[in-house]
Design a protein around this motif. Structure first.
Motif, PDB file in Angstrom:
ATOM      1  N   GLN A 187      62.043 128.594  35.953  1.00 17.96           N
ATOM      2  CA  GLN A 187      61.193 127.458  36.327  1.00 17.96           C
ATOM      3  C   GLN A 187      61.073 126.469  35.164  1.00 17.96           C
ATOM      4  OE1 GLN A 187      57.528 128.480  38.653  1.00 17.96           O
ATOM      5  NE2 GLN A 187      58.306 130.580  38.531  1.00 17.96           N
ATOM      6  N   ALA A 188      60.898 126.999  33.963  1.00 18.43           N
ATOM      7  CA  ALA A 188      60.803 126.130  32.788  1.00 18.43           C
ATOM      8  C   ALA A 188      62.120 125.390  32.554  1.00 18.43           C
ATOM      9  CB  ALA A 188      60.431 126.952  31.558  1.00 18.43           C
ATOM     10  N   ASP A 189      63.229 126.069  32.746  1.00 19.65           N
ATOM     11  CA  ASP A 189      64.540 125.434  32.577  1.00 19.65           C
ATOM     12  C   ASP A 189      64.750 124.329  33.610  1.00 19.65           C
ATOM     13  OD1 ASP A 189      65.126 127.110  30.466  1.00 19.65           O
ATOM     14  OD2 ASP A 189      66.336 128.509  31.667  1.00 19.65           O
ATOM     15  N   LEU A 190      64.281 124.555  34.820  1.00 14.96           N
ATOM     16  CA  LEU A 190      64.409 123.551  35.869  1.00 14.96           C
ATOM     17  C   LEU A 190      63.648 122.284  35.500  1.00 14.96           C
ATOM     18  CD1 LEU A 190      65.750 123.203  38.608  1.00 14.96           C
ATOM     19  CD2 LEU A 190      63.752 124.279  39.668  1.00 14.96           C
ATOM     20  N   VAL A 191      62.486 122.438  34.917  1.00 14.45           N
ATOM     21  CA  VAL A 191      61.716 121.284  34.453  1.00 14.45           C
ATOM     22  C   VAL A 191      62.482 120.543  33.359  1.00 14.45           C
ATOM     23  CG1 VAL A 191      59.627 120.562  33.220  1.00 14.45           C
ATOM     24  CG2 VAL A 191      59.465 122.211  35.099  1.00 14.45           C
ATOM     25  N   GLU A 192      63.073 121.289  32.426  1.00 11.14           N
ATOM     26  CA  GLU A 192      63.840 120.644  31.359  1.00 11.14           C
ATOM     27  C   GLU A 192      65.034 119.886  31.912  1.00 11.14           C
ATOM     28  OE1 GLU A 192      63.027 120.321  28.087  1.00 11.14           O
ATOM     29  OE2 GLU A 192      61.167 121.104  28.962  1.00 11.14           O
ATOM     30  N   PHE A 193      65.656 120.423  32.957  1.00  7.34           N
ATOM     31  CA  PHE A 193      66.762 119.697  33.575  1.00  7.34           C
ATOM     32  C   PHE A 193      66.283 118.382  34.174  1.00  7.34           C
ATOM     33  CE2 PHE A 193      68.972 118.721  37.606  1.00  7.34           C
ATOM     34  CZ  PHE A 193      70.141 118.222  37.038  1.00  7.34           C
ATOM     35  N   MET A 194      65.166 118.397  34.868  1.00  6.11           N
ATOM     36  CA  MET A 194      64.672 117.152  35.474  1.00  6.11           C
ATOM     37  C   MET A 194      64.313 116.115  34.418  1.00  6.11           C
ATOM     38  SD  MET A 194      62.587 118.290  38.907  1.00  6.11           S
ATOM     39  CE  MET A 194      61.645 119.658  38.219  1.00  6.11           C
ATOM     40  N   LYS A 195      63.877 116.570  33.270  1.00  7.15           N
ATOM     41  CA  LYS A 195      63.592 115.636  32.173  1.00  7.15           C
ATOM     42  C   LYS A 195      64.878 115.015  31.632  1.00  7.15           C
ATOM     43  CE  LYS A 195      59.311 117.853  30.627  1.00  7.15           C
ATOM     44  NZ  LYS A 195      58.622 118.577  29.512  1.00  7.15           N
ATOM     45  N   ALA A 196      66.006 115.668  31.855  1.00  8.06           N
ATOM     46  CA  ALA A 196      67.297 115.141  31.403  1.00  8.06           C
ATOM     47  C   ALA A 196      67.851 114.089  32.356  1.00  8.06           C
ATOM     48  CB  ALA A 196      68.303 116.280  31.245  1.00  8.06           C
ATOM     49  N   GLU A 253      72.010 124.853  36.362  1.00  6.24           N
ATOM     50  CA  GLU A 253      72.544 126.002  37.101  1.00  6.24           C
ATOM     51  C   GLU A 253      71.551 126.482  38.160  1.00  6.24           C
ATOM     52  OE1 GLU A 253      73.459 128.835  34.084  1.00  6.24           O
ATOM     53  OE2 GLU A 253      75.186 127.725  33.306  1.00  6.24           O
ATOM     54  N   VAL A 254      70.272 126.479  37.816  1.00  8.18           N
ATOM     55  CA  VAL A 254      69.244 126.851  38.795  1.00  8.18           C
ATOM     56  C   VAL A 254      69.182 125.804  39.912  1.00  8.18           C
ATOM     57  CG1 VAL A 254      66.777 127.254  39.162  1.00  8.18           C
ATOM     58  CG2 VAL A 254      67.881 128.081  37.069  1.00  8.18           C
ATOM     59  N   PHE A 255      69.278 124.549  39.537  1.00 11.62           N
ATOM     60  CA  PHE A 255      69.177 123.430  40.473  1.00 11.62           C
ATOM     61  C   PHE A 255      70.227 123.519  41.579  1.00 11.62           C
ATOM     62  CE2 PHE A 255      69.725 119.034  41.858  1.00 11.62           C
ATOM     63  CZ  PHE A 255      68.439 118.526  41.861  1.00 11.62           C
ATOM     64  N   VAL A 256      71.455 123.862  41.189  1.00 17.07           N
ATOM     65  CA  VAL A 256      72.545 123.910  42.167  1.00 17.07           C
ATOM     66  C   VAL A 256      72.747 125.317  42.735  1.00 17.07           C
ATOM     67  CG1 VAL A 256      73.728 121.987  41.064  1.00 17.07           C
ATOM     68  CG2 VAL A 256      74.330 124.322  40.418  1.00 17.07           C
ATOM     69  N   GLY A 257      72.045 126.291  42.163  1.00 14.40           N
ATOM     70  CA  GLY A 257      72.220 127.668  42.591  1.00 14.40           C
ATOM     71  C   GLY A 257      71.003 128.220  43.293  1.00 14.40           C
ATOM     72  N   GLN A 258      70.317 129.150  42.630  1.00  8.33           N
ATOM     73  CA  GLN A 258      69.208 129.856  43.260  1.00  8.33           C
ATOM     74  C   GLN A 258      68.093 128.933  43.722  1.00  8.33           C
ATOM     75  OE1 GLN A 258      67.814 133.169  40.919  1.00  8.33           O
ATOM     76  NE2 GLN A 258      65.961 133.456  42.131  1.00  8.33           N
ATOM     77  N   GLY A 259      67.874 127.826  43.005  1.00 11.51           N
ATOM     78  CA  GLY A 259      66.812 126.894  43.378  1.00 11.51           C
ATOM     79  C   GLY A 259      67.115 126.080  44.620  1.00 11.51           C
ATOM     80  N   ARG A 260      68.414 125.912  44.927  1.00 12.19           N
ATOM     81  CA  ARG A 260      68.857 125.164  46.106  1.00 12.19           C
ATOM     82  C   ARG A 260      68.322 123.729  46.143  1.00 12.19           C
ATOM     83  NH1 ARG A 260      66.605 129.539  48.578  1.00 12.19           N
ATOM     84  NH2 ARG A 260      65.323 128.199  49.884  1.00 12.19           N
ATOM     85  N   CYS A 261      67.917 123.208  45.014  1.00  5.17           N
ATOM     86  CA  CYS A 261      67.378 121.841  44.958  1.00  5.17           C
ATOM     87  C   CYS A 261      68.410 120.820  45.411  1.00  5.17           C
ATOM     88  CB  CYS A 261      66.930 121.507  43.543  1.00  5.17           C
ATOM     89  SG  CYS A 261      65.960 122.788  42.729  1.00  5.17           S
ATOM     90  N   VAL A 262      69.664 121.096  45.091  1.00  2.00           N
ATOM     91  CA  VAL A 262      70.748 120.166  45.372  1.00  2.00           C
ATOM     92  C   VAL A 262      70.962 119.963  46.869  1.00  2.00           C
ATOM     93  CG1 VAL A 262      72.629 121.859  45.445  1.00  2.00           C
ATOM     94  CG2 VAL A 262      73.064 119.542  44.576  1.00  2.00           C
ATOM     95  N   LEU A 313      61.631 131.015  46.393  1.00  9.30           N
ATOM     96  CA  LEU A 313      62.871 130.989  45.613  1.00  9.30           C
ATOM     97  C   LEU A 313      63.001 132.170  44.665  1.00  9.30           C
ATOM     98  CD1 LEU A 313      62.825 127.175  44.668  1.00  9.30           C
ATOM     99  CD2 LEU A 313      64.082 128.283  46.536  1.00  9.30           C
ATOM    100  N   ASN A 314      61.892 132.812  44.357  1.00  5.57           N
ATOM    101  CA  ASN A 314      61.888 133.985  43.465  1.00  5.57           C
ATOM    102  C   ASN A 314      62.485 133.668  42.094  1.00  5.57           C
ATOM    103  OD1 ASN A 314      60.819 135.726  45.546  1.00  5.57           O
ATOM    104  ND2 ASN A 314      62.869 135.725  46.470  1.00  5.57           N
ATOM    105  N   LEU A 315      62.132 132.510  41.561  1.00  5.50           N
ATOM    106  CA  LEU A 315      62.587 132.145  40.220  1.00  5.50           C
ATOM    107  C   LEU A 315      61.701 132.789  39.175  1.00  5.50           C
ATOM    108  CD1 LEU A 315      63.172 128.293  40.699  1.00  5.50           C
ATOM    109  CD2 LEU A 315      64.852 130.134  40.941  1.00  5.50           C
ATOM    110  N   THR A 316      62.296 133.164  38.063  1.00  7.51           N
ATOM    111  CA  THR A 316      61.514 133.687  36.941  1.00  7.51           C
ATOM    112  C   THR A 316      60.803 132.535  36.247  1.00  7.51           C
ATOM    113  OG1 THR A 316      63.294 133.423  35.328  1.00  7.51           O
ATOM    114  CG2 THR A 316      63.258 135.485  36.605  1.00  7.51           C
ATOM    115  N   GLU A 317      59.867 132.859  35.375  1.00  6.38           N
ATOM    116  CA  GLU A 317      59.163 131.824  34.625  1.00  6.38           C
ATOM    117  C   GLU A 317      60.142 131.023  33.761  1.00  6.38           C
ATOM    118  OE1 GLU A 317      55.851 133.284  32.441  1.00  6.38           O
ATOM    119  OE2 GLU A 317      54.767 133.982  34.220  1.00  6.38           O
TER     120      GLU A 317
END
Length: 373
Positions: free
Chosen positions: A353-362, A210-219, A346-350
Protein backbone atom coordinates in the motif's frame (compact mmCIF):
# COMPACT_ATOMS: atom_id res chain seq x y z
CA UNK A 1 6.29 10.78 -29.20
CA UNK A 2 7.60 14.30 -29.43
CA UNK A 3 8.32 16.37 -26.35
CA UNK A 4 8.23 20.15 -26.62
CA UNK A 5 10.79 22.02 -24.56
CA UNK A 6 8.87 25.26 -24.95
CA UNK A 7 6.18 23.84 -22.65
CA UNK A 8 8.61 23.06 -19.87
CA UNK A 9 10.14 26.48 -20.07
CA UNK A 10 6.88 28.39 -20.26
CA UNK A 11 6.15 28.36 -16.54
CA UNK A 12 7.67 31.33 -14.79
CA UNK A 13 8.31 33.38 -17.94
CA UNK A 14 6.49 36.49 -19.03
CA UNK A 15 2.79 36.02 -19.71
CA UNK A 16 3.08 36.69 -23.40
CA UNK A 17 5.70 33.99 -23.84
CA UNK A 18 3.67 31.60 -21.72
CA UNK A 19 0.73 31.98 -24.07
CA UNK A 20 2.84 31.30 -27.16
CA UNK A 21 4.56 28.32 -25.57
CA UNK A 22 1.28 26.89 -24.28
CA UNK A 23 -0.02 26.72 -27.82
CA UNK A 24 2.98 24.61 -28.78
CA UNK A 25 1.78 21.97 -26.35
CA UNK A 26 -1.43 21.43 -28.26
CA UNK A 27 0.54 20.14 -31.20
CA UNK A 28 3.48 18.42 -29.50
CA UNK A 29 2.37 16.35 -26.53
CA UNK A 30 4.77 15.78 -23.63
CA UNK A 31 6.18 12.35 -22.90
CA UNK A 32 3.48 9.88 -21.92
CA UNK A 33 0.55 11.59 -23.60
CA UNK A 34 -1.01 11.51 -27.08
CA UNK A 35 -1.58 14.62 -29.19
CA UNK A 36 -4.18 16.91 -27.66
CA UNK A 37 -7.60 16.57 -29.31
CA UNK A 38 -8.64 19.91 -30.80
CA UNK A 39 -12.18 20.49 -32.14
CA UNK A 40 -12.25 21.43 -35.84
CA UNK A 41 -14.49 24.40 -35.07
CA UNK A 42 -12.24 25.76 -32.32
CA UNK A 43 -8.58 25.66 -33.38
CA UNK A 44 -5.98 26.83 -30.89
CA UNK A 45 -4.35 30.22 -31.45
CA UNK A 46 -2.14 32.31 -29.14
CA UNK A 47 -4.74 35.08 -29.19
CA UNK A 48 -7.52 32.74 -28.09
CA UNK A 49 -5.39 31.23 -25.31
CA UNK A 50 -4.57 34.68 -23.94
CA UNK A 51 -8.24 35.65 -23.99
CA UNK A 52 -9.32 32.40 -22.37
CA UNK A 53 -6.73 32.83 -19.62
CA UNK A 54 -8.16 36.25 -18.77
CA UNK A 55 -11.75 34.99 -18.81
CA UNK A 56 -10.78 32.04 -16.60
CA UNK A 57 -9.41 34.39 -13.93
CA UNK A 58 -12.06 37.14 -14.08
CA UNK A 59 -14.10 37.28 -10.85
CA UNK A 60 -16.46 39.89 -12.30
CA UNK A 61 -18.37 37.01 -13.88
CA UNK A 62 -19.88 36.05 -10.53
CA UNK A 63 -22.81 37.57 -8.62
CA UNK A 64 -20.51 38.86 -5.87
CA UNK A 65 -17.54 39.79 -8.05
CA UNK A 66 -15.35 37.53 -5.93
CA UNK A 67 -15.40 34.12 -7.65
CA UNK A 68 -13.78 33.09 -10.92
CA UNK A 69 -13.10 29.76 -12.60
CA UNK A 70 -9.66 29.92 -11.00
CA UNK A 71 -11.19 30.07 -7.52
CA UNK A 72 -11.89 26.34 -7.73
CA UNK A 73 -9.14 25.56 -10.22
CA UNK A 74 -6.02 27.21 -8.87
CA UNK A 75 -2.65 26.64 -10.50
CA UNK A 76 -0.87 26.44 -7.13
CA UNK A 77 -3.17 23.56 -6.13
CA UNK A 78 -2.89 21.52 -9.30
CA UNK A 79 -5.82 23.40 -10.86
CA UNK A 80 -8.09 22.15 -8.07
CA UNK A 81 -8.91 23.98 -4.82
CA UNK A 82 -7.75 21.77 -1.96
CA UNK A 83 -11.24 21.62 -0.41
CA UNK A 84 -13.44 18.55 0.12
CA UNK A 85 -16.36 20.40 -1.47
CA UNK A 86 -15.86 23.49 -3.59
CA UNK A 87 -17.08 26.86 -2.35
CA UNK A 88 -18.73 29.45 -4.55
CA UNK A 89 -20.25 32.85 -3.85
CA UNK A 90 -20.75 33.72 -0.19
CA UNK A 91 -18.80 30.56 0.74
CA UNK A 92 -21.72 28.39 -0.37
CA UNK A 93 -20.71 24.75 -0.63
CA UNK A 94 -21.74 22.39 -3.38
CA UNK A 95 -21.73 18.59 -3.26
CA UNK A 96 -18.72 17.85 -5.44
CA UNK A 97 -14.96 18.04 -5.16
CA UNK A 98 -13.31 20.20 -7.83
CA UNK A 99 -11.49 17.95 -10.31
CA UNK A 100 -8.23 19.15 -11.80
CA UNK A 101 -8.34 20.87 -15.17
CA UNK A 102 -4.89 19.49 -16.04
CA UNK A 103 -5.34 17.06 -18.96
CA UNK A 104 -9.10 17.64 -19.04
CA UNK A 105 -8.58 18.05 -22.78
CA UNK A 106 -8.25 14.27 -23.03
CA UNK A 107 -11.53 13.49 -21.25
CA UNK A 108 -14.42 12.26 -23.37
CA UNK A 109 -16.93 13.91 -21.04
CA UNK A 110 -16.70 16.67 -18.45
CA UNK A 111 -17.80 16.84 -14.78
CA UNK A 112 -17.82 13.86 -12.42
CA UNK A 113 -21.04 12.59 -13.99
CA UNK A 114 -20.07 13.39 -17.58
CA UNK A 115 -23.05 15.66 -18.12
CA UNK A 116 -21.27 17.78 -20.74
CA UNK A 117 -19.31 16.46 -23.72
CA UNK A 118 -16.78 19.26 -24.20
CA UNK A 119 -14.67 21.81 -22.38
CA UNK A 120 -16.62 24.52 -24.18
CA UNK A 121 -20.02 23.28 -22.97
CA UNK A 122 -18.71 22.71 -19.46
CA UNK A 123 -17.34 26.23 -19.13
CA UNK A 124 -20.74 27.95 -19.31
CA UNK A 125 -22.45 26.12 -16.44
CA UNK A 126 -20.65 27.35 -13.28
CA UNK A 127 -21.56 30.96 -14.11
CA UNK A 128 -25.25 30.17 -13.56
CA UNK A 129 -25.09 27.66 -10.73
CA UNK A 130 -26.42 29.25 -7.51
CA UNK A 131 -23.71 27.67 -5.34
CA UNK A 132 -20.89 28.50 -7.73
CA UNK A 133 -20.89 31.90 -9.44
CA UNK A 134 -24.58 32.64 -9.02
CA UNK A 135 -25.53 34.68 -12.10
CA UNK A 136 -29.16 34.63 -13.24
CA UNK A 137 -28.08 34.50 -16.87
CA UNK A 138 -25.02 35.14 -19.02
CA UNK A 139 -25.92 38.72 -19.89
CA UNK A 140 -23.60 40.35 -17.29
CA UNK A 141 -20.67 38.49 -18.85
CA UNK A 142 -21.56 39.68 -22.34
CA UNK A 143 -21.95 43.27 -21.15
CA UNK A 144 -18.43 43.20 -19.72
CA UNK A 145 -16.69 41.53 -22.65
CA UNK A 146 -18.47 43.78 -25.18
CA UNK A 147 -17.52 47.04 -23.43
CA UNK A 148 -14.30 46.49 -21.46
CA UNK A 149 -11.56 47.96 -23.71
CA UNK A 150 -9.12 45.12 -23.06
CA UNK A 151 -11.72 42.48 -23.85
CA UNK A 152 -12.83 44.36 -26.96
CA UNK A 153 -9.26 44.21 -28.25
CA UNK A 154 -8.76 40.57 -27.26
CA UNK A 155 -11.97 39.36 -28.90
CA UNK A 156 -11.13 41.33 -32.02
CA UNK A 157 -7.74 39.61 -32.23
CA UNK A 158 -9.01 36.14 -31.33
CA UNK A 159 -12.26 36.03 -33.32
CA UNK A 160 -12.37 39.20 -35.46
CA UNK A 161 -15.61 40.09 -33.67
CA UNK A 162 -16.76 42.98 -31.51
CA UNK A 163 -19.90 44.34 -29.88
CA UNK A 164 -23.04 42.28 -30.44
CA UNK A 165 -21.06 39.85 -32.57
CA UNK A 166 -19.45 38.52 -29.40
CA UNK A 167 -21.67 35.85 -27.83
CA UNK A 168 -21.30 33.13 -25.23
CA UNK A 169 -20.11 30.85 -28.01
CA UNK A 170 -16.89 32.87 -28.30
CA UNK A 171 -16.57 33.09 -24.51
CA UNK A 172 -16.90 29.31 -24.20
CA UNK A 173 -14.48 28.68 -27.05
CA UNK A 174 -11.84 30.93 -25.53
CA UNK A 175 -12.08 29.33 -22.08
CA UNK A 176 -12.07 25.85 -23.61
CA UNK A 177 -9.00 26.73 -25.64
CA UNK A 178 -7.11 27.96 -22.59
CA UNK A 179 -8.02 24.82 -20.63
CA UNK A 180 -6.92 22.69 -23.56
CA UNK A 181 -3.35 23.96 -23.09
CA UNK A 182 -3.15 22.79 -19.45
CA UNK A 183 -1.33 19.58 -20.22
CA UNK A 184 0.90 17.58 -17.89
CA UNK A 185 3.10 14.61 -18.77
CA UNK A 186 6.88 14.26 -18.43
CA UNK A 187 6.53 12.83 -14.92
CA UNK A 188 9.11 10.53 -13.30
CA UNK A 189 6.85 7.64 -14.33
CA UNK A 190 6.87 8.80 -17.97
CA UNK A 191 10.63 9.05 -18.02
CA UNK A 192 10.93 5.60 -16.44
CA UNK A 193 8.26 3.80 -18.45
CA UNK A 194 8.35 5.48 -21.85
CA UNK A 195 11.92 6.75 -22.05
CA UNK A 196 13.67 3.92 -20.24
CA UNK A 197 15.30 6.10 -17.57
CA UNK A 198 15.57 3.43 -14.89
CA UNK A 199 16.61 5.88 -12.18
CA UNK A 200 13.69 8.25 -12.81
CA UNK A 201 11.55 6.55 -10.14
CA UNK A 202 12.48 5.44 -6.65
CA UNK A 203 12.64 1.73 -5.80
CA UNK A 204 9.41 2.12 -3.80
CA UNK A 205 7.64 3.74 -6.76
CA UNK A 206 8.86 0.96 -9.07
CA UNK A 207 7.44 -1.63 -6.68
CA UNK A 208 4.26 0.43 -6.56
CA UNK A 209 3.98 0.26 -10.35
CA UNK A 210 4.14 -3.52 -10.10
CA UNK A 211 1.27 -3.45 -7.60
CA UNK A 212 -0.64 -0.99 -9.79
CA UNK A 213 -0.61 -3.27 -12.83
CA UNK A 214 -0.71 -6.52 -10.86
CA UNK A 215 -2.38 -7.41 -7.59
CA UNK A 216 -3.88 -3.93 -7.15
CA UNK A 217 -5.60 -4.09 -10.56
CA UNK A 218 -5.61 -0.28 -10.62
CA UNK A 219 -4.68 -0.30 -14.29
CA UNK A 220 -8.07 -1.83 -15.15
CA UNK A 221 -9.61 1.64 -14.88
CA UNK A 222 -6.58 3.94 -14.65
CA UNK A 223 -5.22 2.89 -18.01
CA UNK A 224 -1.59 2.60 -19.09
CA UNK A 225 -1.02 1.81 -22.77
CA UNK A 226 2.08 0.92 -24.75
CA UNK A 227 2.92 4.47 -25.86
CA UNK A 228 0.77 6.66 -23.60
CA UNK A 229 -1.01 6.74 -20.28
CA UNK A 230 -4.10 8.83 -19.58
CA UNK A 231 -4.66 6.97 -16.29
CA UNK A 232 -8.42 6.93 -16.97
CA UNK A 233 -10.70 4.70 -18.98
CA UNK A 234 -13.17 7.59 -19.45
CA UNK A 235 -15.89 5.34 -18.03
CA UNK A 236 -18.13 5.47 -14.96
CA UNK A 237 -18.00 3.09 -12.01
CA UNK A 238 -19.83 2.61 -8.73
CA UNK A 239 -17.01 2.13 -6.22
CA UNK A 240 -18.94 2.66 -2.98
CA UNK A 241 -18.17 6.31 -2.19
CA UNK A 242 -21.16 8.05 -0.54
CA UNK A 243 -23.24 4.91 -0.80
CA UNK A 244 -24.96 5.89 2.44
CA UNK A 245 -26.28 9.06 0.80
CA UNK A 246 -27.95 7.27 -2.10
CA UNK A 247 -31.76 6.95 -2.28
CA UNK A 248 -32.82 4.02 -0.11
CA UNK A 249 -36.10 3.22 -1.87
CA UNK A 250 -38.06 3.96 -5.02
CA UNK A 251 -39.79 7.00 -3.49
CA UNK A 252 -36.46 8.63 -2.68
CA UNK A 253 -35.13 7.74 -6.13
CA UNK A 254 -38.20 9.25 -7.79
CA UNK A 255 -37.81 12.43 -5.72
CA UNK A 256 -34.16 12.75 -6.76
CA UNK A 257 -35.05 12.30 -10.42
CA UNK A 258 -37.81 14.90 -10.15
CA UNK A 259 -35.27 17.25 -8.62
CA UNK A 260 -33.11 16.84 -11.74
CA UNK A 261 -36.07 17.41 -14.04
CA UNK A 262 -37.14 20.53 -12.16
CA UNK A 263 -33.77 22.25 -11.71
CA UNK A 264 -31.63 20.75 -14.46
CA UNK A 265 -28.78 18.36 -13.84
CA UNK A 266 -26.09 20.94 -13.12
CA UNK A 267 -28.01 22.76 -10.39
CA UNK A 268 -29.70 19.68 -8.94
CA UNK A 269 -26.54 17.64 -8.38
CA UNK A 270 -24.61 20.52 -6.80
CA UNK A 271 -27.36 21.57 -4.39
CA UNK A 272 -28.75 18.24 -3.17
CA UNK A 273 -26.45 15.53 -1.74
CA UNK A 274 -28.95 12.76 -2.42
CA UNK A 275 -29.32 13.81 -6.04
CA UNK A 276 -25.55 14.17 -6.31
CA UNK A 277 -25.11 10.59 -5.10
CA UNK A 278 -26.95 9.33 -8.20
CA UNK A 279 -23.79 9.98 -10.22
CA UNK A 280 -24.05 9.14 -13.90
CA UNK A 281 -27.66 8.01 -13.46
CA UNK A 282 -28.74 11.65 -13.09
CA UNK A 283 -27.61 12.11 -16.70
CA UNK A 284 -28.54 8.83 -18.37
CA UNK A 285 -31.45 7.40 -16.26
CA UNK A 286 -29.82 4.04 -16.87
CA UNK A 287 -30.17 1.94 -13.72
CA UNK A 288 -26.71 0.46 -14.24
CA UNK A 289 -25.30 3.98 -13.74
CA UNK A 290 -26.71 4.56 -10.24
CA UNK A 291 -23.91 5.80 -8.00
CA UNK A 292 -21.35 5.60 -10.80
CA UNK A 293 -18.80 8.39 -11.24
CA UNK A 294 -16.15 9.01 -13.85
CA UNK A 295 -12.71 7.53 -13.42
CA UNK A 296 -10.45 10.53 -12.72
CA UNK A 297 -6.97 10.74 -14.13
CA UNK A 298 -4.24 9.99 -11.61
CA UNK A 299 -1.75 12.35 -13.19
CA UNK A 300 -0.68 15.02 -10.68
CA UNK A 301 -2.91 13.36 -8.09
CA UNK A 302 -0.47 14.17 -5.30
CA UNK A 303 -1.31 17.86 -5.82
CA UNK A 304 -5.09 17.60 -5.74
CA UNK A 305 -6.13 16.25 -2.32
CA UNK A 306 -8.71 15.57 -0.99
CA UNK A 307 -10.05 12.80 -3.21
CA UNK A 308 -13.18 11.19 -4.66
CA UNK A 309 -16.17 13.06 -6.08
CA UNK A 310 -17.21 14.19 -2.60
CA UNK A 311 -13.73 14.89 -1.23
CA UNK A 312 -14.29 12.28 1.47
CA UNK A 313 -10.75 10.86 1.45
CA UNK A 314 -8.13 13.25 2.77
CA UNK A 315 -4.99 11.43 1.63
CA UNK A 316 -3.72 8.97 -0.94
CA UNK A 317 -3.17 6.56 1.91
CA UNK A 318 -6.90 6.67 2.68
CA UNK A 319 -7.73 6.09 -0.97
CA UNK A 320 -5.54 3.00 -1.12
CA UNK A 321 -7.01 1.70 2.13
CA UNK A 322 -10.53 2.19 0.75
CA UNK A 323 -9.77 0.14 -2.36
CA UNK A 324 -7.83 -2.46 -0.42
CA UNK A 325 -10.94 -3.08 1.69
CA UNK A 326 -13.14 -3.46 -1.38
CA UNK A 327 -14.90 -0.10 -1.38
CA UNK A 328 -14.86 0.44 2.40
CA UNK A 329 -12.67 2.43 4.75
CA UNK A 330 -12.75 -0.33 7.37
CA UNK A 331 -13.05 -4.08 6.92
CA UNK A 332 -15.92 -4.04 9.43
CA UNK A 333 -17.97 -1.58 7.34
CA UNK A 334 -20.90 -3.06 5.39
CA UNK A 335 -20.28 -3.80 1.72
CA UNK A 336 -22.15 -1.22 -0.38
CA UNK A 337 -24.75 -2.52 -2.81
CA UNK A 338 -24.48 -2.09 -6.58
CA UNK A 339 -20.66 -2.05 -6.58
CA UNK A 340 -18.94 -2.31 -9.95
CA UNK A 341 -17.62 -5.81 -10.58
CA UNK A 342 -13.94 -5.05 -10.04
CA UNK A 343 -14.39 -3.59 -6.55
CA UNK A 344 -13.40 -6.28 -4.07
CA UNK A 345 -10.71 -6.66 -1.38
CA UNK A 346 -7.14 -6.57 -2.72
CA UNK A 347 -5.31 -8.11 0.26
CA UNK A 348 -2.32 -5.80 -0.12
CA UNK A 349 0.30 -5.70 2.60
CA UNK A 350 1.12 -2.44 4.35
CA UNK A 351 4.34 -2.22 2.33
CA UNK A 352 2.46 -2.72 -0.94
CA UNK A 353 0.00 0.00 0.00
CA UNK A 354 2.83 2.39 0.84
CA UNK A 355 4.58 1.56 -2.43
CA UNK A 356 1.38 2.23 -4.35
CA UNK A 357 1.20 5.70 -2.83
CA UNK A 358 4.82 6.35 -3.82
CA UNK A 359 4.02 5.32 -7.37
CA UNK A 360 1.12 7.77 -7.58
CA UNK A 361 3.42 10.52 -6.35
CA UNK A 362 5.68 9.71 -9.31
CA UNK A 363 2.88 10.84 -11.66
CA UNK A 364 3.48 14.52 -10.90
CA UNK A 365 4.53 16.72 -13.80
CA UNK A 366 7.49 18.94 -12.83
CA UNK A 367 5.98 22.14 -14.22
CA UNK A 368 3.10 21.97 -11.73
CA UNK A 369 5.24 21.47 -8.64
CA UNK A 370 5.32 24.61 -6.54
CA UNK A 371 8.84 25.66 -5.66
CA UNK A 372 9.45 26.18 -1.97
CA UNK A 373 10.50 29.76 -1.06
Amino acid sequence: MKTTTCYLRSFGLAAALTVVFAVCVAFAAPVGLPPVPVPPDNPITPEKVKLGDKLFHDARFSATGEVSCATCHERAKGFADGLPLSEGINQLKGTRNAPTVINAAYLETQFWDGREPTLEAQSAQPFLNPVEMGLKDHQPILEIVRTDPEYVELFEKAFAKRGEQVTMTEVEQAIGTFERTLIGGDSPFDRYYFKGEKDAMSPAAIRGLEVFVGQGRCVSCHVIEQTQALFTDNRFHMIGVSANQMPQDLDELKAAVENVKEKGTDIAVLTNPKTSSLGRYAVTRDLTDIGAFKTPTLRNVELTAPYMHDGSHKTLEEVVQFYNNGGRMEESDPVPELLSGGIRPLNLTEEQQADLVEFMKALTSPQFVQKQP
